[in-house]
Design an enzyme around this catalytic site. Structure first.
Site, PDB file in Angstrom:
ATOM      1  N   ASP A  75      63.727  53.401  82.345  1.00  0.00           N
ATOM      2  CA  ASP A  75      63.825  54.844  82.221  1.00  0.00           C
ATOM      3  C   ASP A  75      64.839  55.516  83.138  1.00  0.00           C
ATOM      4  OD1 ASP A  75      61.774  54.255  80.549  1.00  0.00           O
ATOM      5  OD2 ASP A  75      60.306  55.570  81.469  1.00  0.00           O
ATOM      6  N   CYS A  80      60.498  49.446  76.952  1.00  0.00           N
ATOM      7  CA  CYS A  80      59.381  49.833  76.079  1.00  0.00           C
ATOM      8  C   CYS A  80      59.854  50.252  74.690  1.00  0.00           C
ATOM      9  CB  CYS A  80      58.589  50.956  76.713  1.00  0.00           C
ATOM     10  SG  CYS A  80      57.846  50.500  78.289  1.00  0.00           S
ATOM     11  N   SER A 136      55.173  60.722  80.324  1.00  0.00           N
ATOM     12  CA  SER A 136      55.871  59.580  79.756  1.00  0.00           C
ATOM     13  C   SER A 136      56.307  59.912  78.338  1.00  0.00           C
ATOM     14  CB  SER A 136      54.942  58.361  79.735  1.00  0.00           C
ATOM     15  OG  SER A 136      55.444  57.360  78.897  1.00  0.00           O
TER      16      SER A 136
END
Length: 561
Positions: free
Chosen positions: A132, A203, A479
């Protein structure tokens, strides 16, 4: 004439400062010690910066990609100089004190790239990023240094499969909530845990990593399509080699990041985020990248983009598909093609030397039977997946996640918690009821410090079947895997005197997406006179330094002046 005294056959390079002339003999001696000969030293010195780590799958393949990028640099006439910087993995740190390091790491990564590349006067750079915060940090460093550079995302993880359905780490977080509510057994939780993450890659939903990977393409810092390639696809090594070759072309042409980071590019990036129902973290990160690039960008610009751009992809967390299926459907190029057809993209230069529209035209068409990406005329949702709200609880602005088919108005009584942990305990012990407006404060950029994500809480609410029955507001973040009626980035934050710090249990809170308002009728002015700022959570080290420097989330939570 010795090699270090010969007349240069090319324009001066930045690296001449460390390698050219008799005075630089000590530096050349040290470069020779690394295995470089005089011919290699005389070539352009190109940084290959990556965030490899074996703590998680997100960055696990980056060292292999660094080797491939180095091959491309050598083939194109340069000499690669490799650096490794840090990564903090949200999926592991989530719900712990370690998550405070996540957003802080964005600044540390950008700073460390700047120091390593500038400290050695290198000529160009390839930045390989995985999870991220490494992705926006790469863009921030490219903008700040403004030397020829290319960014490449390491790629998405493959999805797991359970009961014939694609699953990601999102389903593991939600299973924790289901397990806590007694809805699934411990054995079932362990099965989900084992199946969700099959190998290298970030992810797999349209969470922050994949959202920001698309942003890199929209900003022109990555060649269109290369970031779509999955981490374990052998073609990813070829993509890295191409980036190594491309950066030498950028150097030869004098093509630099600030040539690409135009207002049009930022508008394109905002629309891509909206069209894919991407992570709200993209707001924070694009504001920070724009700050480094000297481009005027305001939080309200994201409302403009989201209001005009429908959601045309069916991606997790709210949809059915993962990044792997998105790539099979044609990837970002197909999304961009559909937006361009609807007049929602602007042409802009890219790192390849071609314009964005030329790259779209050169890309392959979407498979005829794909279901992941729709035309704008048949959008999944009429507008982007977030809205910017204001009001007496957030005069600087905050971000509401929109589910598309959920409520636009939520009114309820406040349940106030001073930390994520306190709220998570309340959720797991059954203290949260339908109709509550959960307030988690003192988790902002300075107050956290580090502005933690509330995924553990939002996923637990989903697992307990409460996602559509409660609202949540916080001066922290969410998130990309979070969904529900949730409001984050509330600014000013509590520790800086924001109104969220004045709320009490039972206060009436109204969150109205139609009016774009978040407000309370509580007498906040009366409470403000007796408000005392909470004691700092960090008094030494990097977190204390960050807390003293960081600005408002409404301006990207940057630490530079």
């Amino acid at each position: 004439m010795s090699s270090d005294e010969r007349i240069p056959l090319q324009p001066p390079m930045r690296s001449d400062a460390i390698k050219t002339g008799p005075d630089r003999a000590p530096a050349r001696a040290m470069l020779h010690a690394t295995g470089l000969d005089a011919a290699a030293i005389a070539k352009p010195l190109v940084a290959v910066v990556h965030t490899w780590s074996n703590i998680s799958p997100c960055n696990l393949n980056l060292r292999d990609l660094a080797n491939a990028a180095s091959e491309g640099i050598r083939a194109a006439g340069g000499t690669p100089i490799e650096f490794n910087t840090i990564a903090v993995t949200d999926g592991i740190a989530m719900g712990t004190s370690g998550m405070r390091a996540s957003l802080v790491s964005r600044e540390v990564i950008a700073d460390s790239i700047e120091l390593a590349v500038d400290g050695h006067c290198l000529d160009a750079m390839v930045v390989l990023c995985g999870c991220d915060k490494t992705i926006p940090a790469a863009a921030m460093a490219l903008a700040r240094l403004n030397i020829p550079g290319v960014a490449l995302y390491g790629g998405s993880i493959a999805h797991g499969t359970l009961d014939g359905q694609s699953i990601t780490v999102q389903q593991v977080f939600e299973a924790v909530g289901s397990h806590g509510a007694g809805k699934i057994s411990h054995e079932r939780l362990c099965t989900i845990e084992r199946e969700a993450c099959p190998g290298a890659g970030a992810c797999g939903g349209q969470f922050t990593a994949n959202t920001m990977a698309m942003v890199l393409g929209a900003l022109g810092l990555s060649p269109l399509g290369l970031n779509d390639i999955a981490a374990t696809d052998p073609a990813k090594l070829d993509a890295a080699r191409r980036c190594g070759e491309l950066v030498l072309d950028c150097l030869k042409a004098g093509r630099k990041p600030l040539d690409l980071l135009t207002p049009e590019a930022f508008r394109n990036a905002m629309r891509i985020v909206a069209a894919t129902a991407g992570s709200t973290n993209a707001v924070l990160h694009l504001l920070a990248i724009a700050h480094e690039a000297g481009v005027t960008l305001d939080i309200e610009d994201f409302e403009t983009a989201a209001a005009a751009t429908p959601v045309i992809t069916d991606l997790m967390p709210g949809g059915r598909y993962t990044a792997i299926e998105m790539t099979a459907a044609g990837g970002m190029a197909v999304v961009a093609r559909e937006l361009r057809a609807a007049g929602l993209l602007e042409d802009a230069p890219t790192v390849t030397g071609q314009t964005l529209f030329a790259e779209i035209d050169a890309s392959a068409p979407a498979p005829a039977d794909q279901q992941v990406i729709h035309p704008v005329s048949h959008a999944f949702k009429p507008r982007g997946g977030y809205s910017i709200l204001y009001g007496n609880l957030s005069p600087e602005g905050c971000i509401l996640k929109l589910s598309g088919d959920g409520p636009l108005l939520f009114e309820g009584r406040a349940r106030v918690y001073e930390s994520e942990e306190a709220c998570f305990h309340a959720v797991q012990s059954g203290q949260i009821e339908a109709g509550d407006v959960i307030v988690i404060r003192n988790e902002g950029p300075a107050g956290g410090p580090g502005m933690r994500e509330m995924l553990a809480v939002t996923a637990a609410l989903v697992g307990r079947g409460l996602a559509d029955q409660v609202a949540l507001m916080t001066d922290g973040r969410f998130s990309g895997a979070s969904y529900g009626f949730v409001v984050g980035h509330v600014a000013p934050e509590a520790v800086r005197g924001g109104a969220i710090g004045l709320l009490r249990n039972g206060d009436r809170i109204v969150i109205d997406a139609a009016r774009r308002v978040i407000e309370t009728d509580a007498d906040l002015d009366a409470r403000r006179a007796s408000w005392i700022a909470p004691a700092p959570k960090a008094t030494r080290g990097v977190l204390a330094k960050y807390a003293s420097l960081v600005g408002s989330a409404a301006k990207g939570a940057v630490t530079s002046p």
